[in-house]
Design a protein around this motif. Sequence first.
Motif, PDB file in Angstrom:
ATOM      1  N   VAL A  43     -18.836   6.851  63.833  1.00 19.18           N
ATOM      2  CA  VAL A  43     -19.826   7.932  63.716  1.00 19.18           C
ATOM      3  C   VAL A  43     -19.660   9.015  64.779  1.00 19.18           C
ATOM      4  N   THR A  44     -18.713   8.858  65.690  1.00 18.42           N
ATOM      5  CA  THR A  44     -18.549   9.833  66.765  1.00 18.42           C
ATOM      6  C   THR A  44     -17.264  10.631  66.582  1.00 18.42           C
ATOM      7  N   SER A  45     -17.188  11.744  67.270  1.00 19.32           N
ATOM      8  CA  SER A  45     -15.965  12.536  67.256  1.00 19.32           C
ATOM      9  C   SER A  45     -14.961  11.923  68.231  1.00 19.32           C
ATOM     10  N   ASN A  46     -13.726  12.317  68.079  1.00 17.28           N
ATOM     11  CA  ASN A  46     -12.676  11.803  68.951  1.00 17.28           C
ATOM     12  C   ASN A  46     -11.695  12.937  69.221  1.00 17.28           C
ATOM     13  N   PRO A  47     -11.362  13.198  70.487  1.00 18.80           N
ATOM     14  CA  PRO A  47     -10.473  14.316  70.785  1.00 18.80           C
ATOM     15  C   PRO A  47      -9.086  14.171  70.165  1.00 18.80           C
ATOM     16  N   ALA A  48      -8.690  12.950  69.821  1.00 22.46           N
ATOM     17  CA  ALA A  48      -7.373  12.739  69.216  1.00 22.46           C
ATOM     18  C   ALA A  48      -7.392  12.856  67.700  1.00 22.46           C
ATOM     19  N   LEU A  49      -8.580  13.063  67.113  1.00 23.64           N
ATOM     20  CA  LEU A  49      -8.722  13.045  65.656  1.00 23.64           C
ATOM     21  C   LEU A  49      -7.979  14.189  64.973  1.00 23.64           C
ATOM     22  N   ARG A  51      -9.433  17.121  64.212  1.00 23.44           N
ATOM     23  CA  ARG A  51     -10.421  17.979  63.565  1.00 23.44           C
ATOM     24  C   ARG A  51     -11.760  17.728  64.235  1.00 23.44           C
ATOM     25  N   THR A  52     -12.743  18.571  63.934  1.00 24.51           N
ATOM     26  CA  THR A  52     -14.083  18.358  64.467  1.00 24.51           C
ATOM     27  C   THR A  52     -14.836  17.352  63.608  1.00 24.51           C
ATOM     28  N   PRO A  57     -17.250  10.771  58.282  1.00 27.78           N
ATOM     29  CA  PRO A  57     -18.498  11.520  58.112  1.00 27.78           C
ATOM     30  C   PRO A  57     -19.540  10.821  57.253  1.00 27.78           C
ATOM     31  N   TYR A  58     -19.168   9.760  56.568  1.00 25.66           N
ATOM     32  CA  TYR A  58     -20.113   9.081  55.672  1.00 25.66           C
ATOM     33  C   TYR A  58     -20.824   7.905  56.331  1.00 25.66           C
ATOM     34  N   THR A  59     -20.312   7.434  57.464  1.00 23.99           N
ATOM     35  CA  THR A  59     -20.880   6.227  58.051  1.00 23.99           C
ATOM     36  C   THR A  59     -22.300   6.450  58.557  1.00 23.99           C
ATOM     37  N   SER A 157      -3.906  14.085  62.410  1.00 24.79           N
ATOM     38  CA  SER A 157      -3.113  13.827  63.613  1.00 24.79           C
ATOM     39  C   SER A 157      -2.247  12.611  63.369  1.00 24.79           C
ATOM     40  N   ARG A 158      -0.947  12.756  63.538  1.00 26.54           N
ATOM     41  CA  ARG A 158      -0.029  11.643  63.290  1.00 26.54           C
ATOM     42  C   ARG A 158      -0.055  10.606  64.404  1.00 26.54           C
ATOM     43  N   THR A 159      -0.733  10.922  65.502  1.00 25.99           N
ATOM     44  CA  THR A 159      -0.802   9.965  66.612  1.00 25.99           C
ATOM     45  C   THR A 159      -2.137   9.217  66.656  1.00 25.99           C
ATOM     46  N   PHE A 160      -3.107   9.640  65.867  1.00 30.36           N
ATOM     47  CA  PHE A 160      -4.419   8.992  65.854  1.00 30.36           C
ATOM     48  C   PHE A 160      -4.408   7.855  64.840  1.00 30.36           C
TER      49      PHE A 160
END
Length: 221
Positions: A43-49, A51-52, A57-59, A157-160
Amino acid sequence: MSAALGDDQLLLWPASQVRSGAVPAEHRGPLNEILDWSEEFLVTSNPALGRTGPVCPYTAPSLRKDLYYLGVAVDDGGGLDMPAVIAQLRTWHARLTAELSEADRELVALLVVLPHLDHTDSTELDELQRKAKDEFVAEGLMIGQFHPVCPEPGLWSRTFRPLRSPIPLLAVRQLLVFDLPFLESEPHLERYLTRFADTIPARMRNQIVARMTNNNHLDVA
């Protein structure tokens, strides 16, 4: 203690009952661990994701409406029959969504934790998901695998690694219009087009055209 939903080798509880401790003691550890992960990671954002917004987004709305179900596969003494457990996930998704609005059906999520699987090798879980996916997509559902070492990268992100969870699990929800990148085969694409033909966003239409064009080139070659 609240009675579980489910049949035979699958038991399910809404997240609110898991959080309140209204599940048998032998299942609380893994269920609470996955619920914590859901509330802290998904449910949180992640700087490695890349995108914002939150990882999923559904959880958050699913949890808020108590349409987020966590379950366990139970060996009834005859050995754990995973294909039967997976078939029950389809059955119970249909039952739990039957009386809901379309908006709420999109929020119903079923997660079955599988702590008995190898935590260091996702091969068995990946194979279970691969074998089940065709039937799920045919019924308008998605089934995804989450694992401590899942190698699948994110879309942005290919690293996330968004599919890494502390315990192996399978998750089921309704097929959504934004699931196109996760549909590999032509039968999957046909089911997608049948379901969403009138509502496909422009960027998704462009992806479909590019995909069909590439397939035609391969056929000609």
